[in-house]
Scaffold this motif. Structure first.
Motif, PDB file in Angstrom:
ATOM      1  N   ASN A 254       0.854  -1.184   0.000  1.00 44.27           N
ATOM      2  CA  ASN A 254       0.000   0.000   0.000  1.00 44.27           C
ATOM      3  C   ASN A 254       0.894   1.239   0.000  1.00 44.27           C
ATOM      4  OD1 ASN A 254      -1.342   2.331   1.624  1.00 44.27           O
ATOM      5  ND2 ASN A 254      -3.026   1.087   0.864  1.00 44.27           N
ATOM      6  N   ARG A 255       0.661   2.113  -0.992  1.00 41.64           N
ATOM      7  CA  ARG A 255       1.561   3.262  -1.198  1.00 41.64           C
ATOM      8  C   ARG A 255       1.577   4.227  -0.014  1.00 41.64           C
ATOM      9  NH1 ARG A 255       1.227   8.480  -2.844  1.00 41.64           N
ATOM     10  NH2 ARG A 255      -1.042   8.361  -3.018  1.00 41.64           N
ATOM     11  N   LYS A 256       0.375   4.584   0.478  1.00 45.08           N
ATOM     12  CA  LYS A 256       0.320   5.583   1.564  1.00 45.08           C
ATOM     13  C   LYS A 256       0.931   5.046   2.847  1.00 45.08           C
ATOM     14  CE  LYS A 256      -3.319   8.741   0.199  1.00 45.08           C
ATOM     15  NZ  LYS A 256      -4.759   8.860   0.055  1.00 45.08           N
ATOM     16  N   ASP A 257       0.656   3.768   3.151  1.00 39.89           N
ATOM     17  CA  ASP A 257       1.222   3.170   4.371  1.00 39.89           C
ATOM     18  C   ASP A 257       2.747   3.164   4.286  1.00 39.89           C
ATOM     19  OD1 ASP A 257      -1.329   2.770   5.169  1.00 39.89           O
ATOM     20  OD2 ASP A 257      -1.363   0.592   4.851  1.00 39.89           O
ATOM     21  N   PHE A 258       3.249   2.805   3.109  1.00 38.09           N
ATOM     22  CA  PHE A 258       4.701   2.750   2.891  1.00 38.09           C
ATOM     23  C   PHE A 258       5.302   4.151   3.057  1.00 38.09           C
ATOM     24  CE2 PHE A 258       8.026   1.105  -0.476  1.00 38.09           C
ATOM     25  CZ  PHE A 258       9.024   1.172   0.487  1.00 38.09           C
ATOM     26  N   LEU A 259       4.656   5.149   2.435  1.00 35.92           N
ATOM     27  CA  LEU A 259       5.161   6.525   2.489  1.00 35.92           C
ATOM     28  C   LEU A 259       5.153   7.055   3.929  1.00 35.92           C
ATOM     29  CD1 LEU A 259       6.137   9.087   1.057  1.00 35.92           C
ATOM     30  CD2 LEU A 259       3.761   9.657   0.547  1.00 35.92           C
ATOM     31  N   ASN A 260       4.055   6.833   4.641  1.00 38.78           N
ATOM     32  CA  ASN A 260       3.967   7.340   6.025  1.00 38.78           C
ATOM     33  C   ASN A 260       4.980   6.661   6.931  1.00 38.78           C
ATOM     34  OD1 ASN A 260       1.967   9.176   5.444  1.00 38.78           O
ATOM     35  ND2 ASN A 260       0.322   7.690   5.742  1.00 38.78           N
ATOM     36  N   SER A 261       5.160   5.367   6.732  1.00 42.32           N
ATOM     37  CA  SER A 261       6.137   4.624   7.521  1.00 42.32           C
ATOM     38  C   SER A 261       7.553   5.157   7.252  1.00 42.32           C
ATOM     39  CB  SER A 261       6.052   3.140   7.159  1.00 42.32           C
ATOM     40  OG  SER A 261       6.974   2.406   7.918  1.00 42.32           O
ATOM     41  N   LEU A 262       7.853   5.387   5.966  1.00 46.52           N
ATOM     42  CA  LEU A 262       9.173   5.927   5.589  1.00 46.52           C
ATOM     43  C   LEU A 262       9.441   7.274   6.263  1.00 46.52           C
ATOM     44  CD1 LEU A 262       9.674   5.472   1.750  1.00 46.52           C
ATOM     45  CD2 LEU A 262      11.233   4.712   3.537  1.00 46.52           C
TER      46      LEU A 262
ATOM     47  N   LEU B 140       7.202   7.835  -4.054  1.00 45.15           N
ATOM     48  CA  LEU B 140       5.889   7.437  -3.532  1.00 45.15           C
ATOM     49  C   LEU B 140       4.967   8.653  -3.417  1.00 45.15           C
ATOM     50  CD1 LEU B 140       7.083   4.972  -0.745  1.00 45.15           C
ATOM     51  CD2 LEU B 140       6.040   4.350  -2.924  1.00 45.15           C
ATOM     52  N   GLY B 141       5.546   9.830  -3.168  1.00 48.91           N
ATOM     53  CA  GLY B 141       4.757  11.053  -3.031  1.00 48.91           C
ATOM     54  C   GLY B 141       4.160  11.528  -4.349  1.00 48.91           C
ATOM     55  N   VAL B 142       4.817  11.191  -5.467  1.00 48.24           N
ATOM     56  CA  VAL B 142       4.347  11.620  -6.782  1.00 48.24           C
ATOM     57  C   VAL B 142       3.308  10.647  -7.347  1.00 48.24           C
ATOM     58  CG1 VAL B 142       5.121  11.811  -9.189  1.00 48.24           C
ATOM     59  CG2 VAL B 142       6.376  12.978  -7.395  1.00 48.24           C
ATOM     60  N   LEU B 143       3.480   9.374  -7.026  1.00 51.38           N
ATOM     61  CA  LEU B 143       2.540   8.362  -7.537  1.00 51.38           C
ATOM     62  C   LEU B 143       1.144   8.593  -6.968  1.00 51.38           C
ATOM     63  CD1 LEU B 143       4.955   5.349  -7.204  1.00 51.38           C
ATOM     64  CD2 LEU B 143       3.871   6.021  -9.338  1.00 51.38           C
ATOM     65  N   GLU B 144       0.133   8.148  -7.719  1.00 48.74           N
ATOM     66  CA  GLU B 144      -1.246   8.396  -7.282  1.00 48.74           C
ATOM     67  C   GLU B 144      -1.983   7.110  -6.920  1.00 48.74           C
ATOM     68  OE1 GLU B 144      -2.524  10.383 -10.791  1.00 48.74           O
ATOM     69  OE2 GLU B 144      -1.847  12.348 -10.110  1.00 48.74           O
ATOM     70  N   ASN B 145      -1.409   5.962  -7.264  1.00 48.81           N
ATOM     71  CA  ASN B 145      -2.123   4.696  -7.059  1.00 48.81           C
ATOM     72  C   ASN B 145      -2.203   4.308  -5.586  1.00 48.81           C
ATOM     73  OD1 ASN B 145      -0.495   4.933  -9.536  1.00 48.81           O
ATOM     74  ND2 ASN B 145      -1.706   3.188 -10.190  1.00 48.81           N
ATOM     75  N   ASP B 146      -3.197   3.464  -5.263  1.00 49.41           N
ATOM     76  CA  ASP B 146      -3.319   2.962  -3.883  1.00 49.41           C
ATOM     77  C   ASP B 146      -2.188   2.000  -3.563  1.00 49.41           C
ATOM     78  OD1 ASP B 146      -5.582   4.435  -3.588  1.00 49.41           O
ATOM     79  OD2 ASP B 146      -6.957   2.795  -4.061  1.00 49.41           O
ATOM     80  N   ASP B 147      -1.916   1.096  -4.503  1.00 48.00           N
ATOM     81  CA  ASP B 147      -0.856   0.099  -4.289  1.00 48.00           C
ATOM     82  C   ASP B 147       0.233   0.273  -5.331  1.00 48.00           C
ATOM     83  OD1 ASP B 147      -2.205  -1.138  -2.191  1.00 48.00           O
ATOM     84  OD2 ASP B 147      -3.371  -2.403  -3.553  1.00 48.00           O
ATOM     85  N   ILE B 148       1.452  -0.084  -4.929  1.00 46.59           N
ATOM     86  CA  ILE B 148       2.566  -0.052  -5.884  1.00 46.59           C
ATOM     87  C   ILE B 148       3.276  -1.402  -5.872  1.00 46.59           C
ATOM     88  CG2 ILE B 148       2.981   2.445  -5.792  1.00 46.59           C
ATOM     89  CD1 ILE B 148       5.473   0.442  -4.003  1.00 46.59           C
ATOM     90  N   LYS B 149       4.003  -1.637  -6.956  1.00 48.06           N
ATOM     91  CA  LYS B 149       4.838  -2.841  -7.018  1.00 48.06           C
ATOM     92  C   LYS B 149       6.295  -2.410  -6.863  1.00 48.06           C
ATOM     93  CE  LYS B 149       2.062  -5.014 -10.621  1.00 48.06           C
ATOM     94  NZ  LYS B 149       2.108  -5.412 -12.017  1.00 48.06           N
ATOM     95  N   LEU B 150       7.020  -3.119  -6.010  1.00 47.61           N
ATOM     96  CA  LEU B 150       8.465  -2.925  -5.878  1.00 47.61           C
ATOM     97  C   LEU B 150       9.100  -4.158  -6.505  1.00 47.61           C
ATOM     98  CD1 LEU B 150      10.951  -1.442  -4.679  1.00 47.61           C
ATOM     99  CD2 LEU B 150      10.525  -2.649  -2.536  1.00 47.61           C
ATOM    100  N   GLN B 151       9.819  -3.979  -7.610  1.00 47.28           N
ATOM    101  CA  GLN B 151      10.404  -5.107  -8.337  1.00 47.28           C
ATOM    102  C   GLN B 151      11.908  -5.133  -8.116  1.00 47.28           C
ATOM    103  OE1 GLN B 151       8.939  -4.103 -12.274  1.00 47.28           O
ATOM    104  NE2 GLN B 151       7.055  -5.283 -11.955  1.00 47.28           N
ATOM    105  N   LEU B 152      12.416  -6.300  -7.729  1.00 48.29           N
ATOM    106  CA  LEU B 152      13.819  -6.415  -7.315  1.00 48.29           C
ATOM    107  C   LEU B 152      14.468  -7.638  -7.953  1.00 48.29           C
ATOM    108  CD1 LEU B 152      13.068  -5.899  -3.513  1.00 48.29           C
ATOM    109  CD2 LEU B 152      14.083  -4.170  -5.019  1.00 48.29           C
ATOM    110  N   SER B 153      15.823  -7.602  -8.021  1.00 45.18           N
ATOM    111  CA  SER B 153      16.541  -8.802  -8.458  1.00 45.18           C
ATOM    112  C   SER B 153      17.547  -9.218  -7.379  1.00 45.18           C
ATOM    113  CB  SER B 153      17.220  -8.570  -9.799  1.00 45.18           C
ATOM    114  OG  SER B 153      18.023  -7.416  -9.751  1.00 45.18           O
TER     115      SER B 153
END
Length: 370
Positions: A257-265, A327-340
């Motif tokens: 969840n984008r907002k939860d992630f942003l607030n936690s950060l 995360l502040g610029v994005l507007e979606n509720d959820d985001i994907k974090l893709q890693l290798s």
């Protein structure tokens, strides 16, 4: 020159034009607005040589003419007046008079012939784009530009037109954003680097949804919409080959969840080392732990968020400021974090893109100390 105009209509156009006026211009005349009245239309021009703004407005004129008027005093006067018709006139000695319901204000103008000539649309290629897509392209990328004048290309935004799509790209070597608008039909394949200051003015001037005509030649790009034209001088440099740094294989993916992630950060970053801003993400199948510590001051903080993560448990460090900006610029509720791997760039993308658009944000990891 003599004309009557609504003070609030004039103020609206002056506020747009004021964007191109710098506080310490190369030439004193560039502290002025150029006013030209012809056949009941007032054309207002302002420039700082990098960006030129030309805007038009209907007036009632008794007498056509042209004059340069100091911007600061004119803007302050019009701002201080309630909505009303005002009359502005000038004489052959460049003396300017403003007549309002309350009284008369006199100021000295400047000779119009000293004002720099705006760039002409010679030998241009053109396309039309919706204003909302331009605003989105600028908003999503402008924060990722570099402030390093030694890397001139990276101080601007790359606008890359490729027949059926247009990319807005920005990077400062730590983070990179690419926003793509598809479904275009052009015969243009060109790359232009546009200064961020000019694009910020374009973004702010696009107050309502409309079609924007974008035309460009080797030296300038012209944005024309409504009764306004904004001209930006292009940055003459070669943009880095940015596609090479975007990792193609990213087998691990977290949905958060984008907002939860942003607030936690925001909370965790308070406890991060001030020189690295490093936060550690520890990802497991159902949760993500965000932590930071500043050993110099024995500060540390940890929070846990729900997330769905596909892949083996992974620990990776990022700069909290960069993650927060994205995360502040994005507007979606959820985001994907893709890693290798913990040593390769992470990608942040929306879980769903709008039709005909795609957005990709890349952030380099901060290496974790042993």
């Amino acid at each position: 020159m003599r004309f009557e105009v609504s003070s609030s209509e004039l103020l609206k156009q002056l506020n747009i034009a004021a964007g191109a006026i710098n506080s310490n211009p190369v030439l004193p005349i560039m502290e002025d607005f150029l006013f030209e009245v012809y056949q009941n239309v007032l054309t207002i021009t302002s420039t700082n040589l990098e960006t030129t703004i030309i805007t038009h407005l209907d007036v009632t004129s008794d007498e056509d003419g042209i004059i340069a008027i100091p911007a600061k005093i004119l803007l302050e006067t019009i701002k201080a007046l309630p909505e009303q018709p005002i009359t502005i006139s000038s004489d052959e000695n460049n003396a300017v008079k403003i007549l309002s319901v309350f009284g008369l204000y006199k100021l000295s103008g400047d000779a119009p012939e000293d004002f720099p000539t705006p760039p002409e649309e010679d030998d241009v290629e053109s396309l039309v784009l919706n204003s909302k897509k331009i605003q989105k392209g600028i908003t999503n990328t402008i924060f990722a530009t570099s402030n390093d004048e030694l890397r001139l290309a990276m101080t601007g935004i790359l606008i890359q037109i490729d027949f059926t799509k247009l990319n807005f790209v920005a990077t400062d070597a730590h983070k990179l954003v690419k926003y793509t608008v598809g479904n275009l039909s052009t015969d243009i394949a060109k790359s232009l680097i546009v200064p961020k200051k000019g694009l910020n003015l374009v973004k702010n001037a696009l107050s309502e949804e409309c079609d924007v005509n974008i035309s460009f030649n080797k030296a300038n790009i012209f944005f024309t919409f409504g009764r306004t034209k904004i001209v930006c001088r292009l940055i003459d440099a070669k943009y880095p080959e940015y596609n090479a740094v975007i990792p193609v294989e990213n087998p691990f993916e977290a949905i958060i969840n984008r907002k939860d992630f942003l607030n936690s950060l925001k909370r965790i970053a308070i406890y991060a080392n001030k020189s690295t801003n490093q936060v550690i993400l520890n990802l497991t199948e159902k949760s993500m732990t965000i932590s930071a510590q500043d050993l110099d001051f024995s500060n540390e903080a940890t929070e846990q968020l729900n997330c769905s993560f596909s892949g083996d448990a992974m620990t990776i460090g990022f700069n909290a400021k960069f993650l927060g900006e994205m995360l502040g610029v994005l507007e979606n509720d959820d985001i994907k974090l893709q890693l290798s791997t913990p040593s390769r760039a992470g990608l942040i993308v929306p879980t769903e893109d709008d039709p005909g658009e795609s957005l990709l944000m890349l952030v380099m990891p901060v290496m974790m100390g042993n």
